[in-house]
Every structure is written in structure tokens, then in C-alpha cells.
Design a protein around this motif. Sequence first.
Motif, PDB file in Angstrom:
ATOM      1  N   UNK A   1     123.419 103.542  15.590  1.00 65.27           N
ATOM      2  CA  UNK A   1     122.132 103.180  14.983  1.00 65.27           C
ATOM      3  C   UNK A   1     122.316 102.104  13.917  1.00 65.27           C
ATOM      4  N   UNK A   2     123.475 102.098  13.301  1.00 68.88           N
ATOM      5  CA  UNK A   2     123.763 101.162  12.207  1.00 68.88           C
ATOM      6  C   UNK A   2     123.990  99.733  12.692  1.00 68.88           C
ATOM      7  N   UNK A   3     124.314  99.555  13.965  1.00 65.40           N
ATOM      8  CA  UNK A   3     124.664  98.237  14.493  1.00 65.40           C
ATOM      9  C   UNK A   3     123.689  97.158  14.030  1.00 65.40           C
ATOM     10  N   UNK A   4     124.212  96.138  13.358  1.00 68.97           N
ATOM     11  CA  UNK A   4     123.394  95.036  12.876  1.00 68.97           C
ATOM     12  C   UNK A   4     122.741  95.289  11.535  1.00 68.97           C
ATOM     13  N   UNK A   5     122.927  96.487  10.984  1.00 68.35           N
ATOM     14  CA  UNK A   5     122.329  96.860   9.703  1.00 68.35           C
ATOM     15  C   UNK A   5     123.439  97.305   8.752  1.00 68.35           C
TER      16      UNK A   5
ATOM     17  N   UNK B   1     125.386 100.232   6.512  1.00 65.18           N
ATOM     18  CA  UNK B   1     125.586 101.668   6.629  1.00 65.18           C
ATOM     19  C   UNK B   1     124.678 102.409   5.659  1.00 65.18           C
ATOM     20  N   UNK B   2     124.428 101.814   4.510  1.00 70.97           N
ATOM     21  CA  UNK B   2     123.587 102.479   3.512  1.00 70.97           C
ATOM     22  C   UNK B   2     122.177 102.696   4.049  1.00 70.97           C
ATOM     23  N   UNK B   3     121.681 101.759   4.856  1.00 73.58           N
ATOM     24  CA  UNK B   3     120.360 101.908   5.478  1.00 73.58           C
ATOM     25  C   UNK B   3     120.317 103.182   6.315  1.00 73.58           C
TER      26      UNK B   3
ATOM     27  N   UNK C   1     119.140 112.410   7.070  1.00 77.06           N
ATOM     28  CA  UNK C   1     118.417 113.671   7.199  1.00 77.06           C
ATOM     29  C   UNK C   1     117.249 113.536   8.170  1.00 77.06           C
ATOM     30  N   UNK C   2     116.599 112.387   8.155  1.00 76.93           N
ATOM     31  CA  UNK C   2     115.517 112.136   9.114  1.00 76.93           C
ATOM     32  C   UNK C   2     116.045 112.167  10.542  1.00 76.93           C
ATOM     33  N   UNK C   3     117.240 111.604  10.736  1.00 81.78           N
ATOM     34  CA  UNK C   3     117.860 111.626  12.064  1.00 81.78           C
ATOM     35  C   UNK C   3     118.174 113.054  12.493  1.00 81.78           C
ATOM     36  N   UNK C   4     118.677 113.852  11.565  1.00 82.14           N
ATOM     37  CA  UNK C   4     119.005 115.238  11.900  1.00 82.14           C
ATOM     38  C   UNK C   4     117.774 115.983  12.392  1.00 82.14           C
TER      39      UNK C   4
ATOM     40  N   UNK D   1     115.484 104.489  12.665  1.00 76.82           N
ATOM     41  CA  UNK D   1     115.447 103.083  13.071  1.00 76.82           C
ATOM     42  C   UNK D   1     114.801 103.028  14.456  1.00 76.82           C
ATOM     43  N   UNK D   2     113.626 102.416  14.514  1.00 79.26           N
ATOM     44  CA  UNK D   2     112.830 102.461  15.747  1.00 79.26           C
ATOM     45  C   UNK D   2     113.202 101.309  16.671  1.00 79.26           C
TER      46      UNK D   2
END
Length: 199
Positions: free
Chosen positions: A44-48, A50-52, A58-61, A90-91
Motif C-alpha cells: 500500500x505504501x508504494x509511491x508514498x 511509510x508514515x502515510x 488501524x484503519x487498514x486493520x 489508500x483508495x
Amino acid sequence: MTDLCRCPWVDPSKPDYLAYHDQEWGVPVHDDRLQFEFLLLEGAQAGLSWYTVLRKRQNYREAFDGFDAEKIARYDQAKIEALLQNPGIIRNRAKIQAAVLNARGYLAIREQFGSFDAYLWGFVDGRPIVNELRTLADYAATSRQSDLMSRDLKQRGFKFVGSTIVYAHMQAVGMVNDHTLGCFRRREIIDGYGEAAGG
């Protein structure tokens, strides 16, 4: 804790970033679900930054059923469309679809190797690689092992598992100890004070 010497990538003004570095990053993980969680989040972090992703963890969980791969592997198009409407993650359609494909790949690997963890740690012969880094410039983006793991995961149908993403995963789950020589966590983890998560 803020006066301790830490890795140069850590932003001391962000308490959650400090906590992640001090408590999780680089601690050897031997838990299938947590390994899968980190792999999904790294994708999910790709291109963003890691802090994002860290702020959305928690939202992902909640959105991805606690990273239960058996449930994620059964997500249908309606579930994917619902996730695309979730402002807490991340949509990105490709990344969400990849999570479903990767969950299926994860289950296949677990079936073949007995555990996903055993499969991953096999790329480093079951022991963390300990690097000697001093500055931010010393950090590598990939390694021979991440190249091999990336290639094998792709052959198994995984998406968003390029060598850079895989190397970041290896750092996060302690397959590689990339805490700098001056960082207080480096020696703690080597000495086993940072006990293996799920071990």
C-alpha cells in the motif's frame, strides 16, 4: 526517550513514528498474520511515505478484517468497490486488488511450506542479516535476498512486491537489522531484548 540516538530516518517530532522505530522496526517477526500485515502495508505504501501508511494502519486493520488472509482471499468485486469508498485507507484499485491476490498467494505458500513465516525466513537462512550502517546514505534500497524473494513472489502471482518493497518488508520484520551503528535499538535487538513478535 527523545534524547536517545536513533536511526537518521526517524522524525523525532512524530510520536507514533518514534514508537514504531523503538518498538517494532527491525524486531524479528515469526508470526504469519503479522508478516502478512506488513507485506500488505508495504504494498500500500508504494509511491508514498511509510508514515502515510503508518497513520492509516488501524484503519487498514478494520477495513481488511484484521489482515485475516482467508477472509481477504474471498473478497469479491462488491467488497473491493466498498473499500474504494473507505477514506481511512489508500483508495487505489490496483493496490486493493493486489491485497486480494496476495492473500490467495499467502494461503498457497502456507499450504506448501507449513507457514508463510518459514517461507520468508528461508531467504535469509533463518537468521537476520546485520548490516553496519552509519548514515542515511549507507542504506540500501534492495539486496540480493530481496531480489530473489521478489522474483519468487511474483512467480507465485503476488503484486506490489518489487525488490524495494520486499527489502522494506525485510527491514520491518527483522530479517535485516538496518538500525545504524549509533542507534540504541541495534544492540538491543541483536542481544534479543527486542523479543521476536509472535515467536
